[in-house]
Scaffold this motif. Structure first.
Motif, PDB file in Angstrom:
ATOM      1  N   ILE A 124       0.562  -1.051   0.028  1.00 23.55           N
ATOM      2  CA  ILE A 124       0.133   0.074   0.129  1.00 23.55           C
ATOM      3  C   ILE A 124       0.752   1.213  -0.209  1.00 23.55           C
ATOM      4  N   MET A 125       1.883   0.956   0.696  1.00 25.46           N
ATOM      5  CA  MET A 125       2.882   2.374   0.901  1.00 25.46           C
ATOM      6  C   MET A 125       3.741   2.432  -0.270  1.00 25.46           C
ATOM      7  N   SER A 126       4.057   1.468  -0.903  1.00 26.51           N
ATOM      8  CA  SER A 126       5.078   1.964  -1.939  1.00 26.51           C
ATOM      9  C   SER A 126       4.446   1.679  -3.453  1.00 26.51           C
ATOM     10  N   ARG A 127       3.523   0.963  -3.732  1.00 28.06           N
ATOM     11  CA  ARG A 127       2.746   0.841  -4.870  1.00 28.06           C
ATOM     12  C   ARG A 127       1.835   2.133  -5.157  1.00 28.06           C
ATOM     13  N   TRP A 128       1.052   2.364  -4.063  1.00 25.98           N
ATOM     14  CA  TRP A 128      -0.111   3.250  -4.350  1.00 25.98           C
ATOM     15  C   TRP A 128       0.514   4.858  -3.505  1.00 25.98           C
ATOM     16  N   SER A 129       1.525   4.690  -2.922  1.00 24.42           N
ATOM     17  CA  SER A 129       2.103   5.863  -2.066  1.00 24.42           C
ATOM     18  C   SER A 129       0.893   6.535  -1.281  1.00 24.42           C
ATOM     19  N   ARG A 130       0.278   5.442  -0.479  1.00 25.20           N
ATOM     20  CA  ARG A 130      -0.716   5.905   0.445  1.00 25.20           C
ATOM     21  C   ARG A 130      -0.180   5.876   1.825  1.00 25.20           C
ATOM     22  N   SER A 131      -0.813   6.526   2.988  1.00 27.62           N
ATOM     23  CA  SER A 131      -0.402   6.552   4.136  1.00 27.62           C
ATOM     24  C   SER A 131      -1.205   5.196   4.857  1.00 27.62           C
ATOM     25  N   VAL A 132      -0.584   4.820   5.740  1.00 27.92           N
ATOM     26  CA  VAL A 132      -1.158   3.840   6.617  1.00 27.92           C
ATOM     27  C   VAL A 132      -1.392   3.961   8.092  1.00 27.92           C
ATOM     28  N   ALA A 133      -2.574   4.016   8.630  1.00 25.07           N
ATOM     29  CA  ALA A 133      -2.759   4.503  10.210  1.00 25.07           C
ATOM     30  C   ALA A 133      -2.781   3.159  10.692  1.00 25.07           C
ATOM     31  N   VAL A 134      -1.917   3.240  12.003  1.00 29.35           N
ATOM     32  CA  VAL A 134      -1.999   2.162  12.808  1.00 29.35           C
ATOM     33  C   VAL A 134      -2.021   2.768  14.273  1.00 29.35           C
ATOM     34  N   SER A 135      -2.791   2.112  15.189  1.00 27.87           N
ATOM     35  CA  SER A 135      -2.870   2.346  16.469  1.00 27.87           C
ATOM     36  C   SER A 135      -1.949   1.633  17.298  1.00 27.87           C
ATOM     37  N   PRO A 136      -0.796   2.049  17.608  1.00 21.11           N
ATOM     38  CA  PRO A 136       0.302   1.433  18.046  1.00 21.11           C
ATOM     39  C   PRO A 136       0.035   0.811  19.725  1.00 21.11           C
ATOM     40  N   GLU A 137      -1.148   1.143  20.321  1.00 19.34           N
ATOM     41  CA  GLU A 137      -1.254   0.755  21.550  1.00 19.34           C
ATOM     42  C   GLU A 137      -2.029  -0.574  21.377  1.00 19.34           C
ATOM     43  N   GLY A 138      -2.487  -0.969  20.382  1.00 16.67           N
ATOM     44  CA  GLY A 138      -3.069  -2.307  20.007  1.00 16.67           C
ATOM     45  C   GLY A 138      -4.425  -2.618  20.388  1.00 16.67           C
ATOM     46  N   THR A 139      -5.134  -1.738  21.186  1.00 17.13           N
ATOM     47  CA  THR A 139      -6.490  -1.958  21.550  1.00 17.13           C
ATOM     48  C   THR A 139      -6.964  -0.703  22.191  1.00 17.13           C
ATOM     49  N   ARG A 140      -8.644  -0.809  22.223  1.00 18.95           N
ATOM     50  CA  ARG A 140      -9.226   0.434  22.703  1.00 18.95           C
ATOM     51  C   ARG A 140      -9.090   0.664  24.397  1.00 18.95           C
ATOM     52  N   THR A 141      -8.878   1.853  24.634  1.00 16.39           N
ATOM     53  CA  THR A 141      -8.906   2.164  26.080  1.00 16.39           C
ATOM     54  C   THR A 141     -10.290   1.538  26.935  1.00 16.39           C
ATOM     55  N   LYS A 142     -10.290   1.099  28.217  1.00 14.21           N
ATOM     56  CA  LYS A 142     -11.588   0.714  28.807  1.00 14.21           C
ATOM     57  C   LYS A 142     -11.650   2.099  29.514  1.00 14.21           C
ATOM     58  N   ASP A 143     -11.022   3.042  29.746  1.00 15.32           N
ATOM     59  CA  ASP A 143     -11.397   4.124  30.668  1.00 15.32           C
ATOM     60  C   ASP A 143     -11.066   5.593  30.036  1.00 15.32           C
ATOM     61  N   GLY A 144     -10.623   5.425  28.999  1.00 20.80           N
ATOM     62  CA  GLY A 144     -10.210   6.710  28.131  1.00 20.80           C
ATOM     63  C   GLY A 144      -8.780   7.235  28.418  1.00 20.80           C
ATOM     64  N   HIS A 145      -7.902   6.492  29.085  1.00 19.15           N
ATOM     65  CA  HIS A 145      -6.660   6.892  29.295  1.00 19.15           C
ATOM     66  C   HIS A 145      -5.773   5.753  28.584  1.00 19.15           C
ATOM     67  N   LEU A 146      -4.597   6.231  28.068  1.00 19.03           N
ATOM     68  CA  LEU A 146      -3.712   5.275  27.306  1.00 19.03           C
ATOM     69  C   LEU A 146      -2.774   5.048  28.370  1.00 19.03           C
ATOM     70  N   VAL A 147      -2.496   3.865  28.874  1.00 19.98           N
ATOM     71  CA  VAL A 147      -1.465   3.272  29.794  1.00 19.98           C
ATOM     72  C   VAL A 147      -0.788   2.182  29.236  1.00 19.98           C
ATOM     73  N   LEU A 148      -1.382   1.614  28.143  1.00 18.33           N
ATOM     74  CA  LEU A 148      -0.826   0.279  27.433  1.00 18.33           C
ATOM     75  C   LEU A 148       0.587   0.615  27.128  1.00 18.33           C
ATOM     76  N   PRO A 149       1.453  -0.194  26.869  1.00 23.07           N
ATOM     77  CA  PRO A 149       2.633   0.086  26.198  1.00 23.07           C
ATOM     78  C   PRO A 149       2.354  -0.298  24.458  1.00 23.07           C
ATOM     79  N   PHE A 150       3.222   0.620  23.929  1.00 26.02           N
ATOM     80  CA  PHE A 150       2.937   0.343  22.381  1.00 26.02           C
ATOM     81  C   PHE A 150       3.340  -0.765  21.945  1.00 26.02           C
ATOM     82  N   LYS A 151       2.978  -1.207  20.923  1.00 21.53           N
ATOM     83  CA  LYS A 151       3.173  -2.555  20.217  1.00 21.53           C
ATOM     84  C   LYS A 151       4.463  -2.201  19.435  1.00 21.53           C
ATOM     85  N   LYS A 152       5.556  -2.882  19.467  1.00 21.54           N
ATOM     86  CA  LYS A 152       6.720  -2.290  18.921  1.00 21.54           C
ATOM     87  C   LYS A 152       6.890  -2.640  17.344  1.00 21.54           C
ATOM     88  N   GLY A 153       6.095  -3.718  17.087  1.00 26.06           N
ATOM     89  CA  GLY A 153       6.027  -4.011  15.570  1.00 26.06           C
ATOM     90  C   GLY A 153       5.645  -2.971  14.591  1.00 26.06           C
TER      91      GLY A 153
END
Length: 131
Positions: free
Chosen positions: A59-88
Motif C-alpha cells: 500500500i505504501m510503495s505501490r499506491w503511495s498511500r499512508s497507513v494508519a496504525v494504532s500502536p497501543e493495539g486495543t481500545r482503552t477501557k477508561d479513556g486513558h492510554l496506559v498500555l505500552p505501544f506494540k513495537k512491531g
C-alpha cells in the motif's frame, strides 16, 4: 478509521490496520474490507509481521498511500492510554524509509465508549504531534 477517512475526503485517506475480528462485524467489517483496510491476526505474530511486511508495504510503495496504525493495539477501557505501544508498528516505517506522523485523537472515547453500540453526537479533535 472513518473519522480520518471522511476528514481526508476519502480518496486521500490513509488505509487502516485493525485486528482481524473487527472485519467480521456485519456492515462495519464488510465496509472496511471493501475500502481496502488491512486485517491483522494479532494471535499469530508471524502472520502479523508477514501482513505488515507484504500488504501494508505494498500500500505504501505501490499506491503511495499512508497507513494508519494504532500502536497501543486495543481500545482503552477508561479513556486513558496506559498500555505500552506494540513495537512491531515501528519497524515498517524504518524498512520503507517512511516518516511517522503521530496523531492524538481527543474526544472519541466520550462519544463512543466500549460499552455503547453506537456513537454519540459531539466533537472530536485530531492533532498532529512532533515525530
Amino acid at each position: 478509521p472513518f473519522i480520518l477517512f471522511v476528514a481526508c475526503g476519502g480518496h486521500r485517506a490513509p488505509k487502516f490496520v485493525g485486528k482481524k475480528v473487527l472485519f467480521a462485524v456485519p456492515i462495519f467489517g464488510w465496509m472496511s474490507l471493501a475500502l481496502g483496510q488491512v486485517p491483522i491476526n494479532r494471535g499469530d505474530p508471524k502472520k502479523s509481521i508477514a501482513t505488515m511486511n507484504e500488504r501494508v508495504a505494498a500500500i505504501m510503495s505501490r499506491w503511495s498511500r499512508s497507513v494508519a496504525v494504532s500502536p497501543e493495539g486495543t481500545r482503552t477501557k477508561d479513556g486513558h492510554l496506559v498500555l505500552p505501544f506494540k513495537k512491531g508498528v515501528f519497524h515498517l516505517p524504518q524498512q520503507m524509509q517512511a516518516p511517522i506522523l503521530p496523531l492524538a485523537i481527543h474526544g472519541a472515547f466520550d462519544l463512543w465508549p466500549p460499552s455503547r453500540l453506537f456513537t454519540g453526537v459531539g466533537e472530536i479533535t485530531v492533532r498532529a504531534l512532533e515525530a
